[in-house]
Enzyme design. Structure first.
Site, short mmCIF file in Angstrom:
data_model
loop_
_atom_site.label_atom_id
_atom_site.label_comp_id
_atom_site.label_asym_id
_atom_site.label_seq_id
_atom_site.Cartn_x
_atom_site.Cartn_y
_atom_site.Cartn_z
N ASP A 281 -51.63 123.28 -52.34
CA ASP A 281 -51.56 121.85 -52.05
C ASP A 281 -52.03 121.10 -53.30
O ASP A 281 -53.12 120.51 -53.32
CB ASP A 281 -52.42 121.53 -50.84
CG ASP A 281 -51.94 122.29 -49.60
OD1 ASP A 281 -50.94 121.86 -49.02
OD2 ASP A 281 -52.54 123.32 -49.25
N GLN B 124 -53.91 112.94 -40.62
CA GLN B 124 -53.05 113.34 -41.73
C GLN B 124 -51.67 113.79 -41.26
O GLN B 124 -50.87 114.26 -42.05
CB GLN B 124 -53.73 114.39 -42.61
CG GLN B 124 -53.92 115.75 -41.97
CD GLN B 124 -54.76 116.65 -42.87
OE1 GLN B 124 -55.95 116.45 -43.02
NE2 GLN B 124 -54.13 117.64 -43.47
N HIS C 162 -56.76 131.30 -46.65
CA HIS C 162 -58.05 130.66 -46.34
C HIS C 162 -59.20 131.59 -46.69
O HIS C 162 -60.22 131.16 -47.23
CB HIS C 162 -58.13 130.35 -44.84
CG HIS C 162 -57.11 129.35 -44.34
ND1 HIS C 162 -56.13 129.69 -43.44
CD2 HIS C 162 -56.95 128.03 -44.60
CE1 HIS C 162 -55.41 128.61 -43.16
NE2 HIS C 162 -55.88 127.59 -43.86
N GLY D 128 -57.71 125.55 -39.67
CA GLY D 128 -57.72 126.72 -38.78
C GLY D 128 -56.42 127.50 -38.81
O GLY D 128 -55.60 127.34 -39.72
N GLN E 136 -53.09 117.53 -53.18
CA GLN E 136 -54.34 117.40 -52.43
C GLN E 136 -55.54 117.73 -53.33
O GLN E 136 -56.58 117.08 -53.25
CB GLN E 136 -54.31 118.35 -51.22
CG GLN E 136 -55.59 118.38 -50.42
CD GLN E 136 -55.41 119.14 -49.12
OE1 GLN E 136 -54.92 118.60 -48.16
NE2 GLN E 136 -55.79 120.40 -49.11
P1 AMP Z 1 -54.98 124.11 -44.33
O1 AMP Z 1 -55.69 124.83 -43.23
O2 AMP Z 1 -53.53 124.38 -44.39
O3 AMP Z 1 -55.34 122.64 -44.36
O4 AMP Z 1 -55.57 124.71 -45.67
C1 AMP Z 1 -56.94 124.73 -45.94
C2 AMP Z 1 -57.15 125.10 -47.38
O5 AMP Z 1 -56.60 126.38 -47.64
C3 AMP Z 1 -56.47 124.12 -48.34
O6 AMP Z 1 -57.31 123.90 -49.45
C4 AMP Z 1 -55.21 124.87 -48.73
O7 AMP Z 1 -54.72 124.50 -49.99
C5 AMP Z 1 -55.73 126.30 -48.75
N1 AMP Z 1 -54.62 127.24 -48.59
C6 AMP Z 1 -53.59 127.16 -47.70
N2 AMP Z 1 -52.72 128.18 -47.89
C7 AMP Z 1 -53.21 128.92 -48.93
C8 AMP Z 1 -52.76 130.09 -49.60
N3 AMP Z 1 -51.64 130.71 -49.26
N4 AMP Z 1 -53.51 130.57 -50.62
C9 AMP Z 1 -54.67 129.94 -50.99
N5 AMP Z 1 -55.14 128.82 -50.39
C10 AMP Z 1 -54.42 128.32 -49.37
#
Ligand code: AMP
Length: 298
Positions: A163, A73, A49, A43, A166
């Site tokens: 990530d 996590q 996202h 979120g 990940q």
């Molecule tokens: P998070 O909400 O931070 O757990 O991220 C959810 C997903 O969005 C994960 O797969 C992240 O790698 C991806 N994500 C986060 N930041 C970015 C970004 N700047 N560009 C592309 N994908 C992202």
């Protein structure tokens, strides 16, 4: 079969709160022949996202976004309690982006009191960098993602390159569990000044934000070194401390050039080697990464 709430009106995404509802919905979608796209998030959604949502919409007839700040996590002393939560704004953004369903489970529905399972992906490359800096982090990620994959069933699952470890974890997990999940990796979306978008950027004060640019500055410096013909990885590593600092409250945690297949450090940099960096700016911990010589690099 549990009842699946219908869209509140017209095109509003269906809002789901528990795993049984999600399972019923995705089963119905599959019966209708839809390819399902899954975008797992925590979120506080930003354009990064939403780029995953776009990628999912391009390949799938139905797209579901999960929003769950996964306590498992986060380590003790990390930012679980203060992690930004913006459910109303997220719903609005997802409505605009045309997703079909939003899964926002409670912590209790994901981890009821008797919950006793933990999933560990035993990859050497996960012991380094984020795995070393955040003990238990990847086990928490693997557990929650495995649960999501089980409930959603066969689908395409979209994750961000930012990530990178990940992504390696979920690829291995998806292949090992035989659940019919295909993993897609999407490029990092950045602010105009190069800062990789992150929900944690919200924590940065004005001065801190300037220091946060050190991460992408180092990635760009690496691209320039490569273009100039430099191949000695030590030169790239040695450049990092001066590129991110020194500045008050700024700590370089790691900066390395690795083999993208297993995250082992390289001696010689090739096209496609991965630069990885983590920096603490005040109380905010930021990571960034890029492939050397890639067209989409910062
Ligand atoms: P998070 O909400 O931070 O757990 O991220 C959810 C997903 O969005 C994960 O797969 C992240 O790698 C991806 N994500 C986060 N930041 C970015 C970004 N700047 N560009 C592309 N994908 C992202």
């Amino acid at each position: 079969m549990p009842e699946v709430p219908s869209p509140q009106e017209g095109t509003l995404p269906i809002l789901l709160g528990d795993p049984a509802q999600l399972r019923a919905l995705t089963a119905r979608w599959r019966c209708e022949g839809a390819r399902i796209g899954l975008v797992p998030t925590m979120g506080a959604l930003h354009q990064g996202h939403l780029s995953l949502v776009e990628a999912a919409r391009a390949e799938c007839q139905k797209v579901i976004v999960s929003i769950f700040v996964n306590p498992r996590q986060f380590g003790p002393g990390e930012d679980f309690a203060s992690y930004p939560r913006r459910p109303e704004r997220d719903r609005e953004r997802l409505h605009q982006s045309g997703v079909d369903a939003i899964y926002m489970p409670t912590v209790d529905s994901i981890y009821p009191a008797a919950f006793a399972t933990s999933v560990r992906v035993d990859l050497e490359g996960l012991r380094r960098f984020e795995g070393a800096a955040r003990p238990g982090h990847f086990q928490g990620v693997a557990t929650v993602v495995a649960k999501l994959f089980c409930v959603v069933g066969p689908c395409l699952a979209f994750f961000g390159e930012k990530d990178a470890q990940q992504v390696a974890l979920v690829r291995r997990l998806a292949a090992d569990l035989d659940g019919g999940v295909e993993v897609r990796e999407c490029p990092t979306v950045r602010e105009a000044d190069g800062l990789a978008m992150s929900s944690r950027n919200e924590y940065l004060g004005e001065g801190e934000r300037r220091y946060a640019l050190g991460l992408s500055r180092w990635l760009r410096a690496g691209q320039r070194l490569f273009a100039a013909g430099e191949r000695d990885a030590e030169v790239y590593r040695r450049l990092a401390p001066a590129t991110v600092g020194p500045a008050p409250g700024v700590t370089l945690e790691y900066a390395d050039v690795v083999d993208p297949s297993d995250f082992s450090s390289v001696a010689m940099v090739d096209r496609g080697s991965r630069m990885m960096i983590a920096v603490r700016v005040g109380r905010v911990r930021l990571i960034d990464t890029a492939l050397v010589g890639a067209a989409a690099a910062p």
